[in-house]
Design a protein around this motif. Structure first.
Motif, PDB file in Angstrom:
ATOM      1  N   ARG A   1      -7.552   2.999   0.160  1.00 25.68           N
ATOM      2  CA  ARG A   1      -5.909   2.597   0.693  1.00 25.68           C
ATOM      3  C   ARG A   1      -5.136   2.672   1.789  1.00 25.68           C
TER       4      ARG A   1
ATOM      5  N   LYS B   1       0.897  -0.731   0.931  1.00 24.73           N
ATOM      6  CA  LYS B   1      -0.169   0.318   0.242  1.00 24.73           C
ATOM      7  C   LYS B   1       0.421   0.971  -0.031  1.00 24.73           C
TER       8      LYS B   1
ATOM      9  N   TYR C   1     -10.617   4.796  -3.998  1.00 26.70           N
ATOM     10  CA  TYR C   1      -9.740   3.411  -4.322  1.00 26.70           C
ATOM     11  C   TYR C   1      -8.233   4.095  -2.943  1.00 26.70           C
ATOM     12  N   HIS C   2      -7.875   4.889  -3.499  1.00 33.91           N
ATOM     13  CA  HIS C   2      -6.155   5.594  -2.957  1.00 33.91           C
ATOM     14  C   HIS C   2      -6.576   6.283  -1.288  1.00 33.91           C
TER      15      HIS C   2
ATOM     16  N   ASN D   1     -10.469  -5.042  -4.380  1.00 34.61           N
ATOM     17  CA  ASN D   1      -9.556  -4.093  -3.652  1.00 34.61           C
ATOM     18  C   ASN D   1     -10.290  -3.709  -2.802  1.00 34.61           C
ATOM     19  N   THR D   2      -9.234  -2.661  -2.446  1.00 31.65           N
ATOM     20  CA  THR D   2      -9.856  -1.693  -1.213  1.00 31.65           C
ATOM     21  C   THR D   2     -10.769  -1.099  -1.171  1.00 31.65           C
TER      22      THR D   2
END
Lengths: 70, 451
Positions: B342, B107, B338-339, B301-302
């Motif tokens: 994360r 990450k 998503y960032h 995903n995240t």
């Protein structure tokens, strides 16, 4: 897909290397790996060499890839 | 005469695999269609047939050089199941610990090296400076610190568990070596340092990065889909083990045992791709990437994991999730989130690794159960950085593989990535006007998924 294709370093200029995979040459940043030189194998992710590989492990992986993808 | 034009972006900068984007414009110069092509791993599934199952964890880890540990562990879990063996608690904990540290390392790498350039330098900047060198010049102390932290996490795995790139430390029935008290101490110290940096990173992003990009977050690559992730029995996010939660866009969900995944997930092969596109078969609505009316589409995903979880199992990550949900709701659909997700997971991964290293049982010398090759079927699953990673093997009486199927984290997102790119291209490209800034914004919609 994030395939772990080992790339051979054929030239180094500061923090940037030229890498070779089966004759295809690209540039990669060496910022994330220490003490690599021409002839070493690295795993390249998105333009960065992220890990160094010894030659035996690299050959083993390349052989596997040739069997899987050809 | 009708004239069409195709814009190609290949290979996509700062994402791995051999991905390329093709955007087709109509005669008015507006987007008619967009497609993202990825290399497929179907060759691997054939290649492993006939191999001794216990060798697979050492073969499949070469599929992905970014997340070899996750393939290594999903494969081990599948083989355990085929052979009917359950690793002792300390064996499970060591696997989970190393996986969690690998998640923490991944990450940091993604946020600072692959994504931050878009945010720190800005999406319209020239390609020559819109990369990590540009980030380093803009903030040299930070760049140095990131390299140090990532190196620390990587070395921690390598020093304790051997090769970080082609791992072999997990074995059928458990783990190859026990952890000494000395190992536990230095790893705990290292994880505390990485945790402090994770806290710094999320605070820095919330203060200096995300507020500047709220408009982009609200518009770029935004699509409406379901989500998939793993949760524990209390509904908290879990990266190593638990039940699979498949959530619809309206927030309703079904939990299932991964052994039954084929009842819930199907794999669609579209006419224009060799890749398999997983979709939610159990929703009984088929498969469609139509932006206004997608069918069977969910994301991994995240952001997906953060959305499906009722809560986070550790306090600092839980506080971050509450703040996130107040701002964006549940499920949050904006792709650039998503960032943010994360970084919440980064805090969780560090906290959880510390928790495990503070557990006295982690140094229990009983780390491996005996296993005998036999006929069986086993599905092994972990949450890889890019999503729910599924390895499904069948073995014969000699323990040789008779059939293998793998769903790799990113493949869950193949459909959604295509949709996000199409959405971004349609909203940004008008009357044939395309420039470097626009194309980079289209790429940003892909990069958020870290494919």
């Amino acid at each position: 897909m994030c395939l772990a294709i080992p790339s051979k370093i054929v030239a180094v200029d500061g923090d940037t290397a030229v890498i070779d995979v089966d004759g295809v040459r690209r540039e990669a940043s060496l910022m994330l790996v220490e003490d690599v030189c021409v002839g070493d194998y690295v795993i390249v992710h998105a333009g960065y060499a992220i890990s160094r590989l010894d030659a035996d492990a690299a050959e083993e992986s390349l052989e596997l890839m040739r069997q899987v993808f050809t | 005469m009708t004239e069409t034009r195709t814009i190609k972006i290949s290979p996509i900068t700062r994402i791995e695999g051999h991905a390329s984007i093709a955007i087709e414009l109509d005669d008015a110069g507006n987007v008619a269609d967009s497609k993202v092509h990825f290399q497929s791993i179907r060759g691997f599934e054939k290649f492993v047939e006939g191999k001794p199952a216990e060798e697979l964890p050492r073969i499949v880890n070469r599929i992905c050089g970014i997340c070899p540990w996750h393939h290594h562990l999903a494969a081990n879990k599948a083989v355990d199941r085929c052979f009917g063996v359950t690793p002792p608690p300390a064996g499970q904990k060591l696997r989970e610990l190393i996986q969690t540290i690998a998640q923490a390392e991944d990450k940091l790498l993604h946020f600072f090296f692959l994504a931050a350039a878009d945010f720190v330098i800005g999406p319209d900047a020239d390609y020559a400076v819109r990369n990590v060198i540009g980030v380093a010049k803009a903030n040299p102390d930070l760049a140095k610190k990131v390299v140090q932290m990532r190196y620390k996490a990587k070395m921690m795995i390598e020093k304790f568990a051997g090769k970080a790139i082609h791992p072999v430390a997990a074995v059928t029935g458990g783990f190859a070596k026990a952890m000494t008290e000395e190992d536990r101490k230095w790893m705990l110290e290292g994880m505390r340092e990485i945790y402090d940096f994770a806290r710094f990173t999320i605070d820095f992003a919330k203060k200096d990065i995300f507020p500047k990009y709220m408009d982009a977050i609200a518009s770029l690559g935004v699509i409406n889909t379901g989500f998939i992730g793993t949760v524990d029995s209390a509904g908290a996010l879990n990266l190593y083990d638990g039940k699979i939660r498949l959530m619809k866009a309206d927030g309703s969900y079904t939990d299932f045992d991964v052994q039954d995944y084929t009842d819930y997930l199907g794999e669609h092969v579209p006419s224009w791709s060799y890749g398999k596109f997983p979709y939610a078969k159990s929703w009984n609505e088929g498969f469609s990437l139509d932006l206004d009316n997608p069918k069977g589409i969910y994301r991994s995903n995240t952001l997906a994991r953060i959305n499906v979880a009722d809560h986070m199992a550790t306090p600092a990550a839980q506080a971050e999730l509450e703040e996130f949900r107040q701002l964006f709701g549940r499920p949050a659909q904006a792709t650039l989130l998503y960032h943010y997700a994360r970084l919440i997971e980064e805090v969780y991964a560090c906290e959880h690794a510390i928790e495990m290293l503070e557990d006295p049982e982690i140094t229990d010398p009983n780390v491996r159960a005996e296993a005998e090759p036999k006929a069986g079927r086993g599905v092994g699953c972990v949450e890889a950085p890019r999503g729910t990673l599924i390895h499904d093997y069948s073995t014969d009486d000699n323990g040789l593989i008779t059939r293998a199927n793998m769903i790799v984290g990113t493949t869950h997102n193949l459909g959604p990535i295509n949709m996000s790119v199409d959405q971004a291209a349609r909203s940004l490209i008008k009357e044939g006007h395309v420039d470097e800034g626009i194309l980079n914004k289209v790429e940003m919609a892909v990069r958020a998924y870290d494919p």
